[in-house]
Design a protein around this motif. Structure first.
Motif, PDB file in Angstrom:
ATOM      1  N   SER A 144       0.827  -1.203   0.000  1.00  0.00           N
ATOM      2  CA  SER A 144       0.000   0.000   0.000  1.00  0.00           C
ATOM      3  C   SER A 144       0.867   1.261   0.000  1.00  0.00           C
ATOM      4  O   SER A 144       2.095   1.190   0.228  1.00  0.00           O
ATOM      5  N   SER A 145       0.223   2.387  -0.261  1.00  0.00           N
ATOM      6  CA  SER A 145       0.906   3.681  -0.269  1.00  0.00           C
ATOM      7  C   SER A 145      -0.082   4.773   0.098  1.00  0.00           C
ATOM      8  O   SER A 145      -1.299   4.574   0.036  1.00  0.00           O
ATOM      9  N   ARG A 146       0.447   5.936   0.469  1.00  0.00           N
ATOM     10  CA  ARG A 146      -0.389   7.013   0.987  1.00  0.00           C
ATOM     11  C   ARG A 146       0.197   8.366   0.603  1.00  0.00           C
ATOM     12  O   ARG A 146       1.416   8.523   0.549  1.00  0.00           O
ATOM     13  N   VAL A 205       8.691   3.437   3.579  1.00  0.00           N
ATOM     14  CA  VAL A 205       9.686   4.299   2.946  1.00  0.00           C
ATOM     15  C   VAL A 205       8.987   5.567   2.477  1.00  0.00           C
ATOM     16  O   VAL A 205       7.844   5.529   2.006  1.00  0.00           O
ATOM     17  N   GLN A 206       9.638   6.686   2.662  1.00  0.00           N
ATOM     18  CA  GLN A 206       9.084   7.947   2.183  1.00  0.00           C
ATOM     19  C   GLN A 206       9.335   8.101   0.678  1.00  0.00           C
ATOM     20  O   GLN A 206      10.282   7.528   0.126  1.00  0.00           O
ATOM     21  N   VAL A 213       5.126  20.161  -4.588  1.00  0.00           N
ATOM     22  CA  VAL A 213       5.726  18.931  -4.055  1.00  0.00           C
ATOM     23  C   VAL A 213       4.617  18.028  -3.534  1.00  0.00           C
ATOM     24  O   VAL A 213       3.779  18.443  -2.731  1.00  0.00           O
ATOM     25  N   VAL A 214       4.604  16.783  -3.994  1.00  0.00           N
ATOM     26  CA  VAL A 214       3.693  15.749  -3.510  1.00  0.00           C
ATOM     27  C   VAL A 214       4.549  14.700  -2.810  1.00  0.00           C
ATOM     28  O   VAL A 214       5.598  14.298  -3.348  1.00  0.00           O
ATOM     29  N   ALA A 215       4.138  14.257  -1.614  1.00  0.00           N
ATOM     30  CA  ALA A 215       4.974  13.316  -0.858  1.00  0.00           C
ATOM     31  C   ALA A 215       4.103  12.407  -0.004  1.00  0.00           C
ATOM     32  O   ALA A 215       2.953  12.723   0.316  1.00  0.00           O
ATOM     33  N   GLY A 216       4.676  11.270   0.366  1.00  0.00           N
ATOM     34  CA  GLY A 216       3.954  10.325   1.205  1.00  0.00           C
ATOM     35  C   GLY A 216       4.829   9.165   1.621  1.00  0.00           C
ATOM     36  O   GLY A 216       6.067   9.261   1.611  1.00  0.00           O
ATOM     37  N   VAL A 217       4.200   8.056   1.973  1.00  0.00           N
ATOM     38  CA  VAL A 217       4.918   6.860   2.399  1.00  0.00           C
ATOM     39  C   VAL A 217       4.323   5.651   1.682  1.00  0.00           C
ATOM     40  O   VAL A 217       3.173   5.665   1.235  1.00  0.00           O
ATOM     41  N   ALA A 218       5.128   4.591   1.583  1.00  0.00           N
ATOM     42  CA  ALA A 218       4.685   3.331   0.976  1.00  0.00           C
ATOM     43  C   ALA A 218       5.304   2.181   1.755  1.00  0.00           C
ATOM     44  O   ALA A 218       6.373   2.329   2.368  1.00  0.00           O
ATOM     45  N   TRP A 219       4.629   1.006   1.735  1.00  0.00           N
ATOM     46  CA  TRP A 219       5.142  -0.136   2.503  1.00  0.00           C
ATOM     47  C   TRP A 219       4.729  -1.459   1.872  1.00  0.00           C
ATOM     48  O   TRP A 219       3.658  -1.588   1.283  1.00  0.00           O
TER      49      TRP A 219
END
Length: 576
Positions: A468-470, A525-526, A486-492
């Motif tokens: 998943s990611s966000r 991970v970012q 800037v667009v940013a988030g996390v994924a796992w």
């Protein structure tokens, strides 16, 4: 005396509410002295959590997030108060049915307390005391209401029966012949009929038959004021008793002080966060989640408080050698640090029921190696001190991942609400099948022989965390300036790792994002994406991740039940 029914419904409802507060407060005080985890509100709330269907749990978490327990307690208190008001009205009209309502609540609380895991012998006493005290208080207050009704009845103008001679119409006033001078037959006027109920007593009289009496209204107000004083006093006593119970528990539980005094052993190996793991973007979740911000979702309405000196872990079941492990023995083992992301199965796509921390603990595979599981064992049923259970595939606990008995979190002993003194941390599995807090028991068994808390309620018994990611930046509905955004988030994708992340603007092509340096395959991970030349208007952003094994995050939308939600996180952004 009078009849409490003549006072309407408001004062009887107040009597019921005051009696409930009085009883519940005394119950909590008694619980603090003899059975700290058996307070009436806690045992009833815990029973409701256990009985709640999965959809109700999901709805509560979706609505309230990590405040779900506060919402539950508030809801329980409100429902009990409404029921108490109804009991007060019922007692004033149909005694003793109002008292029976409180008695039923007391017995129900006692049953709930007695059936909890590891319930002490006196667990039933607080609820029984609460029910009995509420019954006594209700009866006293309703009798006071009857006195109010009696005073008001006696002070209202009284009426004569039809055909009765008014008291004021004496011979002197009317000029009639005295009764003694008339024949007996003429004196056989029917006697006045006494009112049979307070309602009849309070029925309005006609002017022609009203006795000329009057009482100042202040007398009635004084009587009602006295009743309100009794009701308020009962409520205050109950509230003070509850506060006293909380103070006794806080003062009697030295566990917080013990936790603060603990100095964890030096790790045999330390976890490190590599440079470049945190992109340092405002609004982006930090790569390591602070303890105060780490999500908390569990079934414990009252957080279990365990003294490390009394804690022990039993390892048993389908093993060649059963054994117990104490706190001192655990700390004497070689403890190592590791970084792992934990996620709740109730986390919606894009949700925040996920966090990443540095854990200190001992590998569970080493404990299993000591116990020597039998060849046909395929599951470990872990049990919390409050009775919660989780089913974990045994192979996950025996492979090379850092599945540990954790005693530390981000450089300090586990916070009490996160499992102090010992909890399980198992990368790659949702918490409901692995992350048992306040763990006291590991039973090696089989999936076809034992079921866990949530699998008994329709959830999957394995629960691997889904890829998943966000999107964290910008926030949903946020306005940004036109131009470069800037667009940013996390994924796992735990125990597998993330190969790449892509972002889509509106219905355009998927474009690659920049990944931060991963700590390990067991952590999130970012990522960052430069959105060039964002034009004015409303835009939809979507994100998807690809695992190190080549798996592409699915766009199929599925709910959290029975094994976790799927779909792509998307947000709407207003560009000015």
């Amino acid at each position: 005396m009078g009849d409490a029914r003549s006072t309407g419904w408001l004062l009887p409802a107040a009597a019921g509410a005051a009696a409930a507060v009085f009883g519940a407060g005394l119950g909590e005080l008694v619980a603090a002295v003899i059975a700290p985890e058996s307070g009436p509100v806690v045992v009833i709330g815990s029973a409701l959590i256990d009985l709640a269907p999965p959809w109700a749990k999901d709805a509560a978490i979706a609505l309230f997030g990590t405040a779900d327990k506060l919402a539950l307690v508030t809801g329980i208190v409100l429902v009990l108060l409404v029921a108490a008001c109804g009991a007060g009205v019922l007692e004033s009209r149909r005694p003793p049915w109002g008292s029976a309502v409180f008695a039923v609540f007391g017995v129900a609380g006692a049953v709930a307390a007695a059936t909890r895991a590891n319930a002490p012998m006196l667990a039933v006493v607080p609820s029984l005391v609460a029910g009995a005290a509420a019954v006594v208080a209700l009866r006293v207050l309703v009798r006071r209401l009857a006195a109010v009704a009696g005073v008001e009845t006696s002070r209202r103008p009284a009426s004569t029966a039809p055909g009765e001679t008014p008291a004021s119409a004496t011979p002197a006033a009317t000029g009639e012949t005295p009764a003694s001078a008339t024949p007996a037959a003429a004196r056989e006027t029917p006697a006045p009929t006494a009112p049979t109920t307070a309602h009849e007593a309070l029925a309005p009289a006609t002017p022609a038959t009203t006795r000329e009496t009057s009482v100042p209204a202040s007398g009635t107000r004084t009587t009602r004021r006295a009743f309100l004083g009794w009701a308020g006093g009962a409520a205050v006593i109950g509230a003070l008793a509850a506060i006293g119970g909380a103070a006794i528990q806080a003062g009697g539980r030295a566990v917080t002080a013990v936790r603060e005094a603990i100095r964890l052993p030096t790790p045999t190996s330390r976890a490190s966060v590599p440079p470049g793991a945190d992109l340092g973007i405002d609004g982006l979740a930090p790569v390591i989640t602070p303890n105060a911000d780490f999500y908390r979702i569990d079934t414990a309405l009252a957080v279990p408080v365990l003294d490390p000196a009394e804690w022990k872990l039993r390892v048993h079941g389908m093993v060649e050698q059963e054994f117990e492990l104490t706190w001192d023995e655990l700390l004497a083992l070689p403890l190592a640090e590791s970084v792992a992301t934990l996620a709740c199965v109730s986390n919606e796509v894009g949700g925040d029921l996920i966090g990443n921390a540095v854990w200190l603990g001992y590998p569970i595979r080493e404990l299993l190696a000591r116990a020597r599981p039998l060849p046909d064992a395929d599951m470990v049923l872990s049990r919390s001190s409050d009775g919660f259970t989780a089913s974990t595939p045994i192979e996950v606990l025996q492979d090379d991942r850092d599945a540990i008995l954790a005693v530390g979190m981000n450089g300090e002993p586990l916070p009490i609400e996160h499992g102090f003194p010992v909890r399980m941390v198992v990368p790659g599995l949702y918490g409901y099948v692995s992350a048992t807090k306040w763990v006291v028991d590991l039973e090696v068994t089989r999936f076809d022989r034992a079921r866990a808390y949530w699998t008994d309620r329709g959830w999957s018994d394995h629960g691997p965390i889904k890829l998943s990611s966000r999107i964290d930046v910008p926030r949903r509905g946020q306005s940004v300036e036109a131009g470069d955004v800037v667009v940013a988030g996390v994924a796992w994708h735990q125990h597998t790792g993330i190969e790449g992340v892509e972002v889509q603007v509106d219905e355009g092509a998927w474009r690659p994002a920049e990944l931060a340096t991963a700590i390990s395959d067991d952590t999130w991970v970012q990522w960052r994406f430069a959105w060039p030349d964002a034009s004015s208007g409303s835009h939809t952003l979507r994100v998807r991740a690809t695992g190190a094994d080549g798996e592409l995050q699915t766009a199929e939308e599925r709910p959290v039940v029975p094994d976790g939600a799927t779909g792509l996180h998307e947000i709407t952004v207003d560009v000015r």
